[in-house]
Design a protein around this motif. Structure first.
Motif, PDB file in Angstrom:
ATOM      1  N   UNK A  99     -30.783  10.127 -16.476  1.00  9.57           N
ATOM      2  CA  UNK A  99     -30.456  11.520 -17.023  1.00  9.57           C
ATOM      3  C   UNK A  99     -30.864  12.408 -15.873  1.00  9.57           C
ATOM      4  N   UNK A 100     -30.199  13.714 -15.704  1.00 10.43           N
ATOM      5  CA  UNK A 100     -30.521  14.621 -14.831  1.00 10.43           C
ATOM      6  C   UNK A 100     -31.764  15.776 -15.409  1.00 10.43           C
ATOM      7  N   UNK A 101     -32.784  15.927 -14.711  1.00 14.53           N
ATOM      8  CA  UNK A 101     -33.749  16.920 -14.923  1.00 14.53           C
ATOM      9  C   UNK A 101     -33.628  18.377 -14.764  1.00 14.53           C
ATOM     10  N   UNK A 102     -33.833  19.258 -15.511  1.00 16.04           N
ATOM     11  CA  UNK A 102     -33.985  20.674 -15.195  1.00 16.04           C
ATOM     12  C   UNK A 102     -35.233  21.013 -14.293  1.00 16.04           C
ATOM     13  N   UNK A 103     -35.476  21.956 -13.987  1.00 15.94           N
ATOM     14  CA  UNK A 103     -36.822  22.464 -13.391  1.00 15.94           C
ATOM     15  C   UNK A 103     -37.894  22.436 -14.432  1.00 15.94           C
ATOM     16  N   UNK A 104     -39.128  21.877 -13.759  1.00 18.47           N
ATOM     17  CA  UNK A 104     -40.324  21.613 -14.824  1.00 18.47           C
ATOM     18  C   UNK A 104     -40.396  22.932 -15.539  1.00 18.47           C
ATOM     19  N   UNK A 105     -40.840  22.859 -17.032  1.00 21.04           N
ATOM     20  CA  UNK A 105     -41.166  23.914 -17.893  1.00 21.04           C
ATOM     21  C   UNK A 105     -42.372  23.873 -18.286  1.00 21.04           C
ATOM     22  N   UNK A 106     -43.364  22.832 -18.004  1.00 27.01           N
ATOM     23  CA  UNK A 106     -44.689  22.672 -18.497  1.00 27.01           C
ATOM     24  C   UNK A 106     -45.502  21.431 -17.958  1.00 27.01           C
ATOM     25  N   UNK A 107     -46.791  21.586 -17.600  1.00 25.62           N
ATOM     26  CA  UNK A 107     -47.474  20.534 -16.892  1.00 25.62           C
ATOM     27  C   UNK A 107     -48.845  20.336 -17.514  1.00 25.62           C
ATOM     28  N   UNK A 108     -49.178  19.169 -18.258  1.00 25.81           N
ATOM     29  CA  UNK A 108     -50.339  18.864 -19.176  1.00 25.81           C
ATOM     30  C   UNK A 108     -50.961  17.692 -18.687  1.00 25.81           C
TER      31      UNK A 108
END
Length: 254
Positions: A99-108
């Motif tokens: 798959x192609x990932x977007x920019x990160x939108x959260x990090x936990x």
């Protein structure tokens, strides 16, 4: 401009996608509160659906949202049943191959949950049963690190099933995203007597943040979502949504 309700998620109607009257098909895992959950009336609510609404409105996309178990999401994208997953999906090199990932939108980070007072060291892992969500970052890390130390890694399609086994003493611990553990277990009555134990797990090999997964090769949709994400981060929309579900930043704002 008229609006319509598509399945369980009401979104603003907008300009056609890719110069056609095409609906963007979005999938999530609705068993992962506060990121997403299925209500008794069939509607899907939570952080991910709210982010979906904001992104689709900002990008002027007409979208529909459906839910399925997490481990079926990537195969569904590969089969072109959906265009994008907004499902708290961690970025991994293996997933990026399909798959192609977007920019990160959260990090936990990840945390272990077990009975209060449990002391975690290398010796503790031998013979322990640890629950993880199928296809999750935590499953990969636990399998790579703790199974060789003698732990039995039990995999669940729904993390809520692991909570039941933890309270029923069929598991010694559950390893999961810290926010999920806090909001959907430790803060609930069933979580009494349990706590986060051991260190915060944030190995960059496994924790590169969560992103939207777009069908491989769909560069235009990925670009639209990335642009919309930048806009909701800068105009305050993201923080308004975040504040509904979290008391702290889940995006590394500078």
């Amino acid at each position: 401009m008229s609006c319509k309700k598509v399945l369980t998620l009401t979104l603003l109607c907008a300009l056609p996608w890719l110069a056609q009257a095409q609906t963007v098909r979005i999938v999530t895992d609705a068993s992962y509160p506060p990121f997403s959950k299925m209500n008794p009336d069939g509607s899907i609510t939570g952080f991910d659906p709210d982010i979906t609404r904001a992104l689709c409105a900002e990008a002027k996309l007409e979208c529909e949202l459906k839910a399925m178990d997490f481990d079926g999401i990537i195969p569904a994208l590969q089969a072109k049943k959906f265009d994008v997953a907004i499902a708290s999906m961690s970025i991994t090199p293996e997933r990026a191959k399909v798959v192609d990932f977007s920019d990160m939108y959260f990090k936990i980070p990840g945390r272990l949950m077990a009975k209060e007072g449990t002391q975690i060291n290398d010796a503790w892992f031998k013979g322990k049963k640890i629950g993880v969500l199928r296809s999750s970052t935590q499953m990969q890390e636990a399998t790579a690190k703790w199974a060789p130390m003698g732990s039995k890694i039990k995999v669940y399609s729904k993390i809520t099933d692991a909570f039941l086994d933890l309270t029923g003493q069929r598991l010694d611990a559950v390893y999961l995203d810290a926010t999920i553990g806090e909001s959907d277990f430790l803060q609930k009555p069933m979580g009494k007597g349990f706590a986060f134990v051991g260190p915060v797990y944030n190995d960059p090999k496994y924790y590169m943040g969560a992103a939207m997964a777009v069908g491989k090769g769909n560069k235009e949709l990925r670009a639209k979502l990335n642009t919309a994400l930048k806009q909701i981060l800068s105009n305050g929309t993201y923080k308004q949504i975040q504040a509904k579900y979290f008391s702290y930043d889940i995006y590394p704002f500078k």
